[in-house]
Write a protein that holds these residues in place. Sequence first.
Motif, PDB file in Angstrom:
ATOM      1  N   GLY A 135     -10.172  15.545 -55.921  1.00  0.00           N
ATOM      2  CA  GLY A 135     -10.356  16.302 -55.084  1.00  0.00           C
ATOM      3  C   GLY A 135     -11.580  15.828 -55.092  1.00  0.00           C
ATOM      4  N   ILE A 136     -11.557  14.010 -55.618  1.00  0.00           N
ATOM      5  CA  ILE A 136     -12.549  13.669 -54.731  1.00  0.00           C
ATOM      6  C   ILE A 136     -12.626  13.217 -53.594  1.00  0.00           C
ATOM      7  CG2 ILE A 136     -13.726  11.183 -55.489  1.00  0.00           C
ATOM      8  CD1 ILE A 136     -12.387  11.010 -58.061  1.00  0.00           C
ATOM      9  N   VAL A 137     -12.407  11.939 -52.870  1.00  0.00           N
ATOM     10  CA  VAL A 137     -12.324  12.381 -51.785  1.00  0.00           C
ATOM     11  C   VAL A 137     -12.342  13.378 -50.758  1.00  0.00           C
ATOM     12  CG1 VAL A 137     -11.169  11.291 -49.766  1.00  0.00           C
ATOM     13  CG2 VAL A 137     -11.154   9.908 -52.121  1.00  0.00           C
ATOM     14  N   PRO A 138     -11.672  14.515 -50.212  1.00  0.00           N
ATOM     15  CA  PRO A 138     -11.570  15.782 -49.869  1.00  0.00           C
ATOM     16  C   PRO A 138     -13.775  16.174 -50.153  1.00  0.00           C
ATOM     17  CG  PRO A 138     -10.072  16.368 -50.916  1.00  0.00           C
ATOM     18  CD  PRO A 138     -10.385  14.479 -51.449  1.00  0.00           C
ATOM     19  N   GLY A 139     -13.890  15.814 -51.026  1.00  0.00           N
ATOM     20  CA  GLY A 139     -15.220  16.574 -51.969  1.00  0.00           C
ATOM     21  C   GLY A 139     -16.186  15.891 -50.672  1.00  0.00           C
ATOM     22  N   LEU A 140     -16.285  14.324 -51.083  1.00  0.00           N
ATOM     23  CA  LEU A 140     -17.338  13.435 -50.637  1.00  0.00           C
ATOM     24  C   LEU A 140     -16.883  13.427 -48.735  1.00  0.00           C
ATOM     25  CD1 LEU A 140     -16.615  10.317 -53.148  1.00  0.00           C
ATOM     26  CD2 LEU A 140     -18.404  12.074 -52.930  1.00  0.00           C
ATOM     27  N   LEU A 141     -15.921  13.877 -48.037  1.00  0.00           N
ATOM     28  CA  LEU A 141     -15.929  14.229 -47.183  1.00  0.00           C
ATOM     29  C   LEU A 141     -16.677  15.805 -46.367  1.00  0.00           C
ATOM     30  CD1 LEU A 141     -12.096  12.262 -45.927  1.00  0.00           C
ATOM     31  CD2 LEU A 141     -14.436  11.465 -44.600  1.00  0.00           C
TER      32      LEU A 141
ATOM     33  N   LEU B 203     -19.945  15.127 -46.326  1.00  0.00           N
ATOM     34  CA  LEU B 203     -20.294  14.051 -45.300  1.00  0.00           C
ATOM     35  C   LEU B 203     -20.130  14.759 -44.206  1.00  0.00           C
ATOM     36  CD1 LEU B 203     -19.030  10.976 -46.041  1.00  0.00           C
ATOM     37  CD2 LEU B 203     -21.223  11.007 -46.103  1.00  0.00           C
ATOM     38  N   PHE B 204     -19.577  15.273 -43.515  1.00  0.00           N
ATOM     39  CA  PHE B 204     -19.463  16.592 -42.704  1.00  0.00           C
ATOM     40  C   PHE B 204     -20.431  17.346 -42.862  1.00  0.00           C
ATOM     41  CE2 PHE B 204     -14.117  16.023 -41.924  1.00  0.00           C
ATOM     42  CZ  PHE B 204     -15.038  14.749 -41.548  1.00  0.00           C
ATOM     43  N   PHE B 205     -20.951  17.800 -43.713  1.00  0.00           N
ATOM     44  CA  PHE B 205     -21.792  19.559 -44.037  1.00  0.00           C
ATOM     45  C   PHE B 205     -23.784  18.459 -43.613  1.00  0.00           C
ATOM     46  CE2 PHE B 205     -20.033  22.055 -47.281  1.00  0.00           C
ATOM     47  CZ  PHE B 205     -19.133  22.386 -46.412  1.00  0.00           C
ATOM     48  N   MET B 206     -23.442  17.029 -44.098  1.00  0.00           N
ATOM     49  CA  MET B 206     -24.895  16.541 -43.275  1.00  0.00           C
ATOM     50  C   MET B 206     -24.440  16.265 -41.781  1.00  0.00           C
ATOM     51  SD  MET B 206     -25.113  14.157 -47.287  1.00  0.00           S
ATOM     52  CE  MET B 206     -27.002  13.932 -47.008  1.00  0.00           C
ATOM     53  N   LEU B 207     -23.541  15.674 -41.675  1.00  0.00           N
ATOM     54  CA  LEU B 207     -23.088  15.361 -40.149  1.00  0.00           C
ATOM     55  C   LEU B 207     -23.273  16.457 -39.376  1.00  0.00           C
ATOM     56  CD1 LEU B 207     -22.598  13.389 -38.274  1.00  0.00           C
ATOM     57  CD2 LEU B 207     -20.344  14.177 -38.126  1.00  0.00           C
ATOM     58  N   PHE B 208     -23.301  17.751 -39.952  1.00  0.00           N
ATOM     59  CA  PHE B 208     -23.639  18.574 -38.915  1.00  0.00           C
ATOM     60  C   PHE B 208     -25.183  19.428 -39.154  1.00  0.00           C
ATOM     61  CE2 PHE B 208     -25.003  23.440 -39.344  1.00  0.00           C
ATOM     62  CZ  PHE B 208     -24.053  23.832 -38.262  1.00  0.00           C
ATOM     63  N   ILE B 209     -26.196  19.031 -40.160  1.00  0.00           N
ATOM     64  CA  ILE B 209     -26.864  19.381 -40.263  1.00  0.00           C
ATOM     65  C   ILE B 209     -27.326  18.396 -38.766  1.00  0.00           C
ATOM     66  CG2 ILE B 209     -29.279  18.636 -41.751  1.00  0.00           C
ATOM     67  CD1 ILE B 209     -27.169  20.325 -44.049  1.00  0.00           C
ATOM     68  N   ALA B 210     -27.796  17.379 -38.916  1.00  0.00           N
ATOM     69  CA  ALA B 210     -27.971  16.255 -38.400  1.00  0.00           C
ATOM     70  C   ALA B 210     -27.589  15.990 -37.068  1.00  0.00           C
ATOM     71  CB  ALA B 210     -27.694  14.918 -38.937  1.00  0.00           C
ATOM     72  N   VAL B 211     -27.215  16.363 -36.566  1.00  0.00           N
ATOM     73  CA  VAL B 211     -26.247  17.117 -35.420  1.00  0.00           C
ATOM     74  C   VAL B 211     -27.318  18.516 -34.500  1.00  0.00           C
ATOM     75  CG1 VAL B 211     -24.637  17.563 -33.815  1.00  0.00           C
ATOM     76  CG2 VAL B 211     -24.582  15.537 -35.316  1.00  0.00           C
ATOM     77  N   GLN B 212     -27.153  19.169 -35.618  1.00  0.00           N
ATOM     78  CA  GLN B 212     -27.962  21.136 -35.332  1.00  0.00           C
ATOM     79  C   GLN B 212     -29.405  19.815 -35.001  1.00  0.00           C
ATOM     80  OE1 GLN B 212     -28.630  23.205 -38.755  1.00  0.00           O
ATOM     81  NE2 GLN B 212     -27.703  24.824 -36.785  1.00  0.00           N
ATOM     82  N   SER B 213     -30.144  19.779 -36.064  1.00  0.00           N
ATOM     83  CA  SER B 213     -31.353  18.852 -36.048  1.00  0.00           C
ATOM     84  C   SER B 213     -31.897  18.454 -34.553  1.00  0.00           C
ATOM     85  CB  SER B 213     -32.036  18.083 -37.341  1.00  0.00           C
ATOM     86  OG  SER B 213     -31.364  19.608 -38.355  1.00  0.00           O
ATOM     87  N   LEU B 214     -30.678  17.305 -33.789  1.00  0.00           N
ATOM     88  CA  LEU B 214     -31.380  16.654 -33.413  1.00  0.00           C
ATOM     89  C   LEU B 214     -31.117  17.343 -32.012  1.00  0.00           C
ATOM     90  CD1 LEU B 214     -29.098  13.711 -34.490  1.00  0.00           C
ATOM     91  CD2 LEU B 214     -32.159  13.559 -33.661  1.00  0.00           C
ATOM     92  N   VAL B 215     -30.152  18.771 -31.325  1.00  0.00           N
ATOM     93  CA  VAL B 215     -30.000  19.302 -30.672  1.00  0.00           C
ATOM     94  C   VAL B 215     -30.763  20.376 -30.548  1.00  0.00           C
ATOM     95  CG1 VAL B 215     -27.648  21.183 -29.356  1.00  0.00           C
ATOM     96  CG2 VAL B 215     -27.449  18.794 -30.466  1.00  0.00           C
ATOM     97  N   SER B 216     -30.594  21.033 -31.897  1.00  0.00           N
ATOM     98  CA  SER B 216     -32.391  22.254 -31.814  1.00  0.00           C
ATOM     99  C   SER B 216     -32.977  21.919 -32.791  1.00  0.00           C
ATOM    100  CB  SER B 216     -31.244  23.896 -32.099  1.00  0.00           C
ATOM    101  OG  SER B 216     -31.980  24.384 -32.047  1.00  0.00           O
ATOM    102  N   PRO B 217     -33.886  21.206 -32.785  1.00  0.00           N
ATOM    103  CA  PRO B 217     -34.501  20.895 -33.727  1.00  0.00           C
ATOM    104  C   PRO B 217     -35.916  22.185 -34.601  1.00  0.00           C
ATOM    105  CG  PRO B 217     -35.095  19.356 -31.751  1.00  0.00           C
ATOM    106  CD  PRO B 217     -34.281  20.627 -31.350  1.00  0.00           C
ATOM    107  N   ASP B 218     -35.445  21.968 -35.411  1.00  0.00           N
ATOM    108  CA  ASP B 218     -36.444  22.551 -36.524  1.00  0.00           C
ATOM    109  C   ASP B 218     -38.043  22.576 -36.675  1.00  0.00           C
ATOM    110  OD1 ASP B 218     -37.813  24.487 -38.854  1.00  0.00           O
ATOM    111  OD2 ASP B 218     -35.485  24.495 -39.560  1.00  0.00           O
ATOM    112  N   PRO B 219     -38.908  23.323 -36.279  1.00  0.00           N
ATOM    113  CA  PRO B 219     -40.054  23.679 -36.113  1.00  0.00           C
ATOM    114  C   PRO B 219     -40.540  22.462 -37.772  1.00  0.00           C
ATOM    115  CG  PRO B 219     -39.818  25.850 -35.718  1.00  0.00           C
ATOM    116  CD  PRO B 219     -38.397  24.736 -36.328  1.00  0.00           C
ATOM    117  N   ALA B 220     -40.146  22.735 -38.687  1.00  0.00           N
ATOM    118  CA  ALA B 220     -40.225  21.811 -39.367  1.00  0.00           C
ATOM    119  C   ALA B 220     -39.923  20.190 -39.138  1.00  0.00           C
ATOM    120  CB  ALA B 220     -39.694  22.677 -40.930  1.00  0.00           C
ATOM    121  N   GLN B 221     -39.137  20.081 -38.383  1.00  0.00           N
ATOM    122  CA  GLN B 221     -38.757  18.505 -37.827  1.00  0.00           C
ATOM    123  C   GLN B 221     -39.729  18.484 -37.113  1.00  0.00           C
ATOM    124  OE1 GLN B 221     -35.910  16.886 -39.333  1.00  0.00           O
ATOM    125  NE2 GLN B 221     -36.621  18.621 -40.784  1.00  0.00           N
TER     126      GLN B 221
END
Length: 434
Positions: free
Chosen positions: A178-184, A187-205
């Motif tokens: 479970g270690i490698v899939p959990g870490l990956l 990272l995929f969740f965090m990558l999605f957050i970064a892309v979403q924030s760049l494409v459609s910035p949150d007002p808080a940003q």
Amino acid sequence: MSAGAVIIGFTAMLVMMILSLPVAVIMVVTGVVGGTLIFGWPLVLSMGPVAWGVQNENILTAVPLFILLGELLLRSGLADRMYTALAVWFVRLPGGLLHTNIGASALFAATSGSSVATAATIGTVSLPNLMKRGYSPSRSLGSLAAGGTLGILIPPSVNLLIYGSLAETSIGQLFIAGIVPGLLLTLFFMLFIAVQSLVSPDPAQQVEEELLPLRERLKLARHLVPPLIIFLVVMGSIYLGIATPTESAALAVVVALIFIAVSGRLSLPLLDTCFRQSAKTTGMILMIVAAAFMLNVTLALGGAAQAMTTWVASFGLSATWLLLILIAFYLILGMFMDVLSMQVLTIPIALPVISAAGIDPVWFGIFVVLMCELGMITPPVGMNLYVVQGVRTDRGPFGDVVKGAIPYALIMILFTILLILVPEIVLWLPAQMR
């Protein structure tokens, strides 16, 4: 017993669940009634020794210990300080504190083993800060609900313990897998957050967060030491062959108590609360597991597994197509059943089928846990959705958390397909352990 009889029995169990009968009662009734109809009363008399044997199962001794570990970390304040220590490092990334939600959930998951505890703990700590800074409610709640699911994938995991017990698979292998899939997935969740924030910035940003000096951030980083050491104690002792999963859980509880004592928060009221809550949760889990084993007696003697294996094999499906169908099956099932019920009802029937298809049982354990994660954030029964909504202070609409969680559910499905295409992501590290 034919495949049709198995399907009828499974359908009857789903109907009883819709009628809100307790899961343990449903499985005992199905096992006893089905066994009596097929084999008569002598089978019923054998159910008592089965239930007794489950309660004396050595592997399941680890369940209350890992639950107690999560309770100690939750109620001692270690999780609060851990979140603060991570926030000062992630605050300038695209997505800001949303990354902290995922990172803190992953770190807390590495010590608690519980999805609900992870979502509730990190949500309670982070939501006031997120709302005060004007973060989008749907994005905030979605990241918390999805981050909480990491609690049943990143080891130690109570759900992997249950799977290992039902499937008679090495707990150590499952934890390592479970270690490698959990870490990956983190990272995929965090990558999605970064892309979403760049494409459609949150007002808080649009408001630049203050970045503390490096010296202050390093000083706060000391709060990350306890969960990291606890994780290393659990996984290191298992990986090196020093301790069994049960022994590693006991070691982790001792280490957690030492950290709590050093912080000055160890007290009798704290221990009383943790022990009581752990006992309640453990009783619920072991009752369901015992009921599942009683049902399995009827299924095994009736040849249910062989009948289902023969039936599925008659379709001539490849292993890939079989797993894709199982994704759809678990996706639908997760909308109406809780995680533990999904596991104990489906694993005894599915495992012989996937074994006949040549699928590794350790790999399938991670697959099942991922499907259970998916069920935690799919309405209408997704437990994490309600947990995160419950700790919300502004009492906004439930649709916010559902809207925010949908992208993460899609990421989980795509990630599962990736594991099907590249199974070495799961199996490489356990192979090194062997």
